[in-house]
Motif scaffolding. Structure first.
Motif, PDB file in Angstrom:
ATOM      1  N   UNK A 117      29.741   3.281   4.567  1.00 31.63           N
ATOM      2  CA  UNK A 117      29.445   4.624   4.253  1.00 31.63           C
ATOM      3  C   UNK A 117      29.583   5.231   5.789  1.00 31.63           C
ATOM      4  N   UNK A 118      30.433   6.349   5.989  1.00 31.77           N
ATOM      5  CA  UNK A 118      30.568   6.962   7.117  1.00 31.77           C
ATOM      6  C   UNK A 118      29.359   8.141   7.125  1.00 31.77           C
ATOM      7  N   UNK A 119      29.294   8.807   6.153  1.00 27.75           N
ATOM      8  CA  UNK A 119      28.302   9.807   6.184  1.00 27.75           C
ATOM      9  C   UNK A 119      27.777  10.186   4.595  1.00 27.75           C
ATOM     10  N   UNK A 120      26.860  10.696   4.175  1.00 29.68           N
ATOM     11  CA  UNK A 120      26.428  10.957   2.941  1.00 29.68           C
ATOM     12  C   UNK A 120      25.285  12.226   2.909  1.00 29.68           C
ATOM     13  N   UNK A 121      25.238  12.807   2.164  1.00 24.70           N
ATOM     14  CA  UNK A 121      24.196  13.891   1.765  1.00 24.70           C
ATOM     15  C   UNK A 121      23.685  14.421   0.459  1.00 24.70           C
ATOM     16  N   UNK A 122      22.631  14.263   0.326  1.00 24.17           N
ATOM     17  CA  UNK A 122      21.905  14.876  -0.796  1.00 24.17           C
ATOM     18  C   UNK A 122      21.198  16.175  -0.380  1.00 24.17           C
ATOM     19  N   UNK A 123      21.459  17.326  -1.237  1.00 26.78           N
ATOM     20  CA  UNK A 123      21.099  18.561  -1.036  1.00 26.78           C
ATOM     21  C   UNK A 123      19.473  18.642  -1.117  1.00 26.78           C
ATOM     22  N   UNK A 124      18.893  17.928  -1.869  1.00 21.95           N
ATOM     23  CA  UNK A 124      17.483  18.202  -2.401  1.00 21.95           C
ATOM     24  C   UNK A 124      16.867  17.761  -1.121  1.00 21.95           C
ATOM     25  N   UNK A 125      17.198  16.465  -0.664  1.00 20.51           N
ATOM     26  CA  UNK A 125      16.546  15.806   0.446  1.00 20.51           C
ATOM     27  C   UNK A 125      16.753  16.531   1.801  1.00 20.51           C
ATOM     28  N   UNK A 126      18.436  16.967   1.933  1.00 11.98           N
ATOM     29  CA  UNK A 126      18.566  17.932   3.030  1.00 11.98           C
ATOM     30  C   UNK A 126      17.780  18.963   3.069  1.00 11.98           C
ATOM     31  N   UNK A 128      14.661  19.616   1.668  1.00  5.79           N
ATOM     32  CA  UNK A 128      13.376  19.426   1.913  1.00  5.79           C
ATOM     33  C   UNK A 128      13.142  18.866   3.414  1.00  5.79           C
ATOM     34  N   UNK A 129      14.061  18.225   4.115  1.00  5.34           N
ATOM     35  CA  UNK A 129      13.788  17.662   5.435  1.00  5.34           C
ATOM     36  C   UNK A 129      13.907  18.935   6.414  1.00  5.34           C
ATOM     37  N   UNK A 130      14.734  19.896   6.041  1.00  2.00           N
ATOM     38  CA  UNK A 130      15.075  21.038   6.814  1.00  2.00           C
ATOM     39  C   UNK A 130      14.050  21.982   6.928  1.00  2.00           C
ATOM     40  N   UNK A 131      13.227  22.045   6.025  1.00  5.79           N
ATOM     41  CA  UNK A 131      12.057  22.955   5.787  1.00  5.79           C
ATOM     42  C   UNK A 131      10.994  22.236   6.500  1.00  5.79           C
ATOM     43  N   UNK A 132      11.058  20.975   6.372  1.00  2.37           N
ATOM     44  CA  UNK A 132       9.731  20.463   6.926  1.00  2.37           C
ATOM     45  C   UNK A 132       9.962  20.262   8.545  1.00  2.37           C
ATOM     46  N   UNK A 133      11.050  20.113   8.975  1.00  2.00           N
ATOM     47  CA  UNK A 133      11.429  20.223  10.243  1.00  2.00           C
ATOM     48  C   UNK A 133      10.938  21.573  10.758  1.00  2.00           C
ATOM     49  N   UNK A 134      11.091  22.475  10.021  1.00  2.00           N
ATOM     50  CA  UNK A 134      10.753  23.956  10.469  1.00  2.00           C
ATOM     51  C   UNK A 134       9.259  24.338  10.595  1.00  2.00           C
ATOM     52  N   UNK A 135       8.638  23.403   9.972  1.00  2.00           N
ATOM     53  CA  UNK A 135       7.307  23.368   9.911  1.00  2.00           C
ATOM     54  C   UNK A 135       6.690  24.165   8.955  1.00  2.00           C
ATOM     55  N   UNK A 136       7.509  24.364   7.843  1.00  2.00           N
ATOM     56  CA  UNK A 136       6.957  24.887   6.654  1.00  2.00           C
ATOM     57  C   UNK A 136       6.798  24.062   5.536  1.00  2.00           C
ATOM     58  N   UNK A 137       6.033  24.329   4.396  1.00  2.00           N
ATOM     59  CA  UNK A 137       6.067  23.524   3.366  1.00  2.00           C
ATOM     60  C   UNK A 137       7.189  23.677   2.294  1.00  2.00           C
ATOM     61  N   UNK A 138       7.851  22.636   1.668  1.00  2.00           N
ATOM     62  CA  UNK A 138       8.771  23.219   0.681  1.00  2.00           C
ATOM     63  C   UNK A 138       8.302  23.595  -0.296  1.00  2.00           C
TER      64      UNK A 138
END
Length: 138
Positions: A117-126, A128-138
């Motif tokens: 696998x070179x890369x993969x993405x799951x939009x739900x996980x992406x 949630x992680x992006x919101x968490x990294x921003x310091x907000x709750x999903x």
């Protein structure tokens, strides 16, 4: 009750019409093994598009599909036909009724020569992680 399903449609170039015919044989043999033993036949359908030169496989769901089954099949084809380069596909997760967990999607890219696998993405996980990294709750 809501129905959940995954949809996709993609092409895999296997290099020659003979390879496409052999890939169809591999797929059909897997279908004949029965649902409990099948590696991938329950997760998608495959054919050779009539408008194509015969080198490509059309891989798709017909109502609901399994991306992991597609990946297994593509890896088998890549090994069987000594394919190289990168290949990928996208999928969407859907629901027959509005549900908070019913929509999303993803994409997966493989190195055909190595099967890695070179890369993969799951939009739900992406998301949630992006919101968490921003310091907000999903």
């Amino acid at each position: 009750m809501a129905d959940y399903f995954t949809q996709f449609s993609c092409l895999l170039d296997v290099g020659a019409p003979e390879n496409a015919a052999r890939a169809l044989e591999l797929y059909e043999a897997d279908c004949a093994d029965g649902a409990m033993e099948a590696k991938f036949s329950n997760g998608f359908f495959v054919s050779v598009p009539s408008q194509d030169s015969g080198n490509q496989l059309w891989i798709r769901d017909e109502g609901a599909g399994d991306p992991e089954s597609v990946i297994r099949f593509v890896k088998i084809c890549a090994s069987e036909f000594s394919l190289s380069g990168h290949w990928g596909f996208q999928y969407s997760n859907m629901c027959s009724k509005p549900r908070l967990d019913g929509f999303g999607g993803g994409a997966h890219v493989l190195d055909l020569a190595t099967g890695e696998t070179i890369a993969w993405i799951d939009t739900e996980g992406w998301m949630a992680q992006t919101i968490a990294d921003a310091g907000d709750k999903p």
